[in-house]
Design a protein around this motif. Structure first.
Motif, PDB file in Angstrom:
ATOM      1  N   LEU A 423      -3.144   5.076   6.527  1.00 38.12           N
ATOM      2  CA  LEU A 423      -2.855   5.963   5.403  1.00 38.12           C
ATOM      3  C   LEU A 423      -1.414   6.470   5.463  1.00 38.12           C
ATOM      4  O   LEU A 423      -0.717   6.520   4.445  1.00 38.12           O
ATOM      5  CB  LEU A 423      -3.826   7.143   5.422  1.00 38.12           C
ATOM      6  N   ASP A 424      -0.942   6.824   6.667  1.00 37.67           N
ATOM      7  CA  ASP A 424       0.425   7.320   6.816  1.00 37.67           C
ATOM      8  C   ASP A 424       1.459   6.252   6.486  1.00 37.67           C
ATOM      9  O   ASP A 424       2.532   6.552   5.969  1.00 37.67           O
ATOM     10  CB  ASP A 424       0.652   7.817   8.245  1.00 37.67           C
ATOM     11  N   ARG A 425       1.126   5.012   6.812  1.00 43.85           N
ATOM     12  CA  ARG A 425       2.089   3.940   6.541  1.00 43.85           C
ATOM     13  C   ARG A 425       2.233   3.660   5.054  1.00 43.85           C
ATOM     14  O   ARG A 425       3.229   3.087   4.617  1.00 43.85           O
ATOM     15  CB  ARG A 425       1.666   2.663   7.273  1.00 43.85           C
ATOM     16  N   GLY A 426       1.223   4.056   4.277  1.00 45.78           N
ATOM     17  CA  GLY A 426       1.316   3.946   2.824  1.00 45.78           C
ATOM     18  C   GLY A 426       1.446   2.512   2.333  1.00 45.78           C
ATOM     19  O   GLY A 426       2.192   2.230   1.390  1.00 45.78           O
ATOM     20  N   ALA A 427       0.766   1.574   2.972  1.00 47.52           N
ATOM     21  CA  ALA A 427       0.840   0.172   2.550  1.00 47.52           C
ATOM     22  C   ALA A 427       0.402   0.042   1.098  1.00 47.52           C
ATOM     23  O   ALA A 427      -0.656   0.503   0.698  1.00 47.52           O
ATOM     24  CB  ALA A 427      -0.058  -0.675   3.450  1.00 47.52           C
ATOM     25  N   SER A 428       1.239  -0.545   0.300  1.00 54.76           N
ATOM     26  CA  SER A 428       0.972  -0.626  -1.136  1.00 54.76           C
ATOM     27  C   SER A 428       0.775  -2.071  -1.565  1.00 54.76           C
ATOM     28  O   SER A 428       1.455  -2.978  -1.096  1.00 54.76           O
ATOM     29  CB  SER A 428       2.149  -0.020  -1.918  1.00 54.76           C
ATOM     30  N   ASN A 429      -0.159  -2.294  -2.455  1.00 54.23           N
ATOM     31  CA  ASN A 429      -0.340  -3.622  -3.049  1.00 54.23           C
ATOM     32  C   ASN A 429      -0.117  -3.535  -4.549  1.00 54.23           C
ATOM     33  O   ASN A 429      -0.817  -4.159  -5.343  1.00 54.23           O
ATOM     34  CB  ASN A 429      -1.736  -4.182  -2.722  1.00 54.23           C
ATOM     35  N   ALA A 430       0.896  -2.691  -4.926  1.00 51.19           N
ATOM     36  CA  ALA A 430       1.161  -2.495  -6.354  1.00 51.19           C
ATOM     37  C   ALA A 430       1.560  -3.787  -7.034  1.00 51.19           C
ATOM     38  O   ALA A 430       1.331  -3.971  -8.245  1.00 51.19           O
ATOM     39  CB  ALA A 430       2.269  -1.444  -6.531  1.00 51.19           C
ATOM     40  N   ASP A 431       2.168  -4.734  -6.291  1.00 49.08           N
ATOM     41  CA  ASP A 431       2.603  -5.997  -6.902  1.00 49.08           C
ATOM     42  C   ASP A 431       1.419  -6.822  -7.379  1.00 49.08           C
ATOM     43  O   ASP A 431       1.575  -7.713  -8.229  1.00 49.08           O
ATOM     44  CB  ASP A 431       3.416  -6.817  -5.880  1.00 49.08           C
ATOM     45  N   LEU A 432       0.247  -6.568  -6.862  1.00 49.53           N
ATOM     46  CA  LEU A 432      -0.930  -7.344  -7.257  1.00 49.53           C
ATOM     47  C   LEU A 432      -1.562  -6.805  -8.532  1.00 49.53           C
ATOM     48  O   LEU A 432      -2.468  -7.447  -9.084  1.00 49.53           O
ATOM     49  CB  LEU A 432      -1.973  -7.317  -6.128  1.00 49.53           C
ATOM     50  N   GLY A 433      -1.133  -5.629  -8.964  1.00 47.77           N
ATOM     51  CA  GLY A 433      -1.777  -5.018 -10.128  1.00 47.77           C
ATOM     52  C   GLY A 433      -3.023  -4.274  -9.704  1.00 47.77           C
ATOM     53  O   GLY A 433      -3.535  -4.450  -8.601  1.00 47.77           O
ATOM     54  N   PRO A 434      -3.548  -3.390 -10.554  1.00 45.38           N
ATOM     55  CA  PRO A 434      -4.739  -2.614 -10.191  1.00 45.38           C
ATOM     56  C   PRO A 434      -5.958  -3.505 -10.004  1.00 45.38           C
ATOM     57  O   PRO A 434      -6.269  -4.348 -10.854  1.00 45.38           O
ATOM     58  CB  PRO A 434      -4.909  -1.653 -11.371  1.00 45.38           C
ATOM     59  N   GLY A 435      -6.651  -3.319  -8.864  1.00 42.86           N
ATOM     60  CA  GLY A 435      -7.853  -4.094  -8.595  1.00 42.86           C
ATOM     61  C   GLY A 435      -9.099  -3.285  -8.894  1.00 42.86           C
ATOM     62  O   GLY A 435      -9.038  -2.181  -9.453  1.00 42.86           O
ATOM     63  N   PRO A 436     -10.255  -3.786  -8.485  1.00 40.45           N
ATOM     64  CA  PRO A 436     -11.515  -3.101  -8.770  1.00 40.45           C
ATOM     65  C   PRO A 436     -11.573  -1.683  -8.214  1.00 40.45           C
ATOM     66  O   PRO A 436     -12.056  -0.764  -8.882  1.00 40.45           O
ATOM     67  CB  PRO A 436     -12.563  -4.003  -8.111  1.00 40.45           C
ATOM     68  N   VAL A 437     -11.085  -1.491  -6.988  1.00 42.00           N
ATOM     69  CA  VAL A 437     -11.157  -0.155  -6.391  1.00 42.00           C
ATOM     70  C   VAL A 437     -10.290   0.830  -7.165  1.00 42.00           C
ATOM     71  O   VAL A 437     -10.717   1.965  -7.437  1.00 42.00           O
ATOM     72  CB  VAL A 437     -10.733  -0.200  -4.906  1.00 42.00           C
TER      73      VAL A 437
END
Length: 534
Positions: A423-437
């Motif tokens: 959580l602290d590292r804040g890994a983002s997958n914004a490039d994939l677009g919004p997923g189901p979660v």
């Protein structure tokens, strides 16, 4: 003239606190602004000069003695160096009469303090006055051997001849049945009342003062004129808790080496000094095996500073029992204990028991709930800062754990620690677009639904609807319907193991983020409870 001012290096317009009747060779307690009445001291005696110097170090405003015709030059010089006033009284005036005059004058001029928050830590005479105000009778605070450490001086509360002799002699006088009374108080869990049919001995209420299982002293309250009210016993129980803090703090002030070692520990925990330097200052070998334990409150304290100070003193008390070189220090809202440990199979369990005992004692003594994070064992003092970071991570994980554990090692909460680090590292997958979660979370926020919480509970239970529904306080059929609807609305294939893993991980990190778990272990906002509405 009753009182003659010999010197006043800080000026005559200075605050003067309660009088302290002090014998020449007795230990001197911390007493901010105290008015020290030195009984038995000769003006030119080296012991008298030493008491004057120590009185300045402990915060007294003035020292009073009798000259008996001696030259006061040395005493005046000592008082000037100590920065305190020196006064004399006539040689033929009994000390008890002078004490009574000062008591009456101070009681008439200054209002009595009536709250414990108004008392400086370690100021036992001011504390005795507040206890007398709260409980309703004249008070004395004694150590376990019956030495009078402090007494109240409220002018409207009368004392008997036994109390007067104890104050003047700084020791409860021996009399038949005295030992049995003390034993009864020490063995009791609460206040003990004594009905005493004697002209010179007023009825009494007494209670032992403890920190955990250790006896620190006793508080005695006279039930004479005025008589104690109905709430006296409960007021005395509260007074005993506060007195324990002050007695512990007074003992700490008398041990400058412990304060210096605490400062060294703080520097070591912050990484400001190395293991070699810390070894000399802490009295430990550079290769000593140690464990760092971090304690923090799970909720803010109601009386700022008071509960925090109690925690430090109680942890220090347990450290003393653990090992002569064990020590604790406060850093912000966290108290850190450094415990020397042996490298054996039972070491970790003993440290866990230590932490649980501290948490239990603090809860019973102060009504403050603590969490304890236990770091890994370090075999060099150079590794102590790393042990602190581990203890901090465990403490933070405990705060996010929902209160199931009071004290834990990193092995107990390793998965939660790992999640918090993700959580602290804040890994983002914004490039994939919004997923189901992401779409589930947005739907819950927009419609006040509970799909995310329900799905996380279902995955936590390995897809078992009955335990998951019990955790959510809904019927299992309601949960099964909700899971089928989630899969249909958001395109989730929960039969796929990788989808289940990623979904669980994203929902868990979101839940931790909503809890806003701070690095100090506190939690700003609780997570939302699942609604029974689909």
């Amino acid at each position: 003239m009753v009182l003659r001012l010999e010197c006043a290096p800080a000026g005559e317009d200075i605050p003067v606190g309660p009088q302290i009747i002090h014998g020449l060779h007795e230990p001197l307690m911390v007493s901010p602004s105290g008015f020290l009445i030195l009984v038995g001291g000769a003006a030119e005696d080296s012991g008298t000069l030493e008491v004057i110097a120590r009185a300045g170090e402990t915060g007294c405003s003035a020292v009073v003695l009798k000259s008996y015709g001696a030259d006061l030059t040395s005493a005046v010089s000592a008082a000037r160096q100590a920065g305190i006033a020196l006064c004399t009284v006539p040689d033929d005036m009994p000390w008890r009469h002078f004490d009574a005059l000062v008591t009456a004058a101070s009681g008439a001029l200054e209002p009595a303090q009536d709250t414990y928050a108004s008392v400086g830590l370690g100021d036992l005479f001011a504390l005795a006055n507040v206890i007398a105000y709260q409980v309703g009778g004249a008070v004395s605070i004694e150590d376990p051997r019956g030495h009078v450490l402090a007494h109240s001086s409220l002018p409207h509360q009368e004392i008997d001849e036994i109390r007067r002799s104890a104050i003047l002699g700084r020791q409860t006088p021996h009399r038949p049945g005295n030992s049995a009374e003390y034993e009864r108080v020490i063995r009791a869990d609460g206040p003990v009342r004594f009905d005493i049919p004697a002209d010179d001995h007023t009825d009494r209420l007494a209670m032992a003062v403890r920190a955990g299982s250790q006896l620190l002293g006793l508080v005695w309250v006279l039930d004479g004129s005025p008589a104690l009210g109905d709430g006296a016993e409960s007021a005395l129980e509260e007074a005993a808790k506060v007195t324990a803090l002050h007695l512990l703090r007074a003992r700490t002030h008398r041990d400058p080496s412990r304060r210096h070692r605490a400062e060294a520990l703080a520097s070591l925990l912050d990484g400001e000094i190395g293991g070699r330097t810390a070894a000399g200052q802490l009295g430990l070998a550079q290769e000593a095996g140690t464990v760092v334990v971090a304690f923090a409150q799970s909720a803010p304290e109601e009386t700022p500073g008071l509960a925090g100070a109690r925690i430090v003193d109680l942890v220090n008390l347990y450290c003393e029992a653990w090992h002569p070189q064990a020590l604790c220090v406060a850093a912000g809202a966290t108290v850190y204990a450094l415990l020397p440990v042996r490298n054996d199979a039972g070491a970790q369990q003993r440290v866990v028991k230590f932490a649980e005992n501290v948490c239990d004692t603090v809860r019973r003594s102060t009504q403050v709930v603590l969490k304890a994070g236990i770091g890994a064992r370090n075999d060099r003092l150079d590794r102590v800062p790393a042990g602190r970071r581990t203890a901090d991570r465990v403490l933070r994980a405990l705060a996010a754990d929902g209160g199931r554990l009071e004290a834990a090692t990193v092995e107990d909460v390793r998965s939660r620690v790992t999640l918090l680090e993700y959580l602290d590292r804040g890994a983002s997958n914004a490039d994939l677009g919004p997923g189901p979660v992401q779409r589930i979370i947005e739907h819950d926020e927009s419609n006040d639904s509970a799909y995310g919480i329900s799905l996380l509970a279902y995955l936590d239970a390995f897809g078992e609807a009955i335990p998951a529904a019990a955790r959510l306080s809904i019927h299992e059929n309601t949960l099964r319907y909700r899971i089928r609807r989630i899969q249909k609305l958001f395109g989730l294939d929960l039969d796929d193991p990788e989808t289940r893993l990623v979904t669980w991980l994203q929902l868990s990190l979101h839940q931790l983020g909503r809890a806003d778990v701070r690095p100090d272990g506190g939690v700003s906002a609780p997570t939302k409870r699942a609604s029974s509405n689909a």
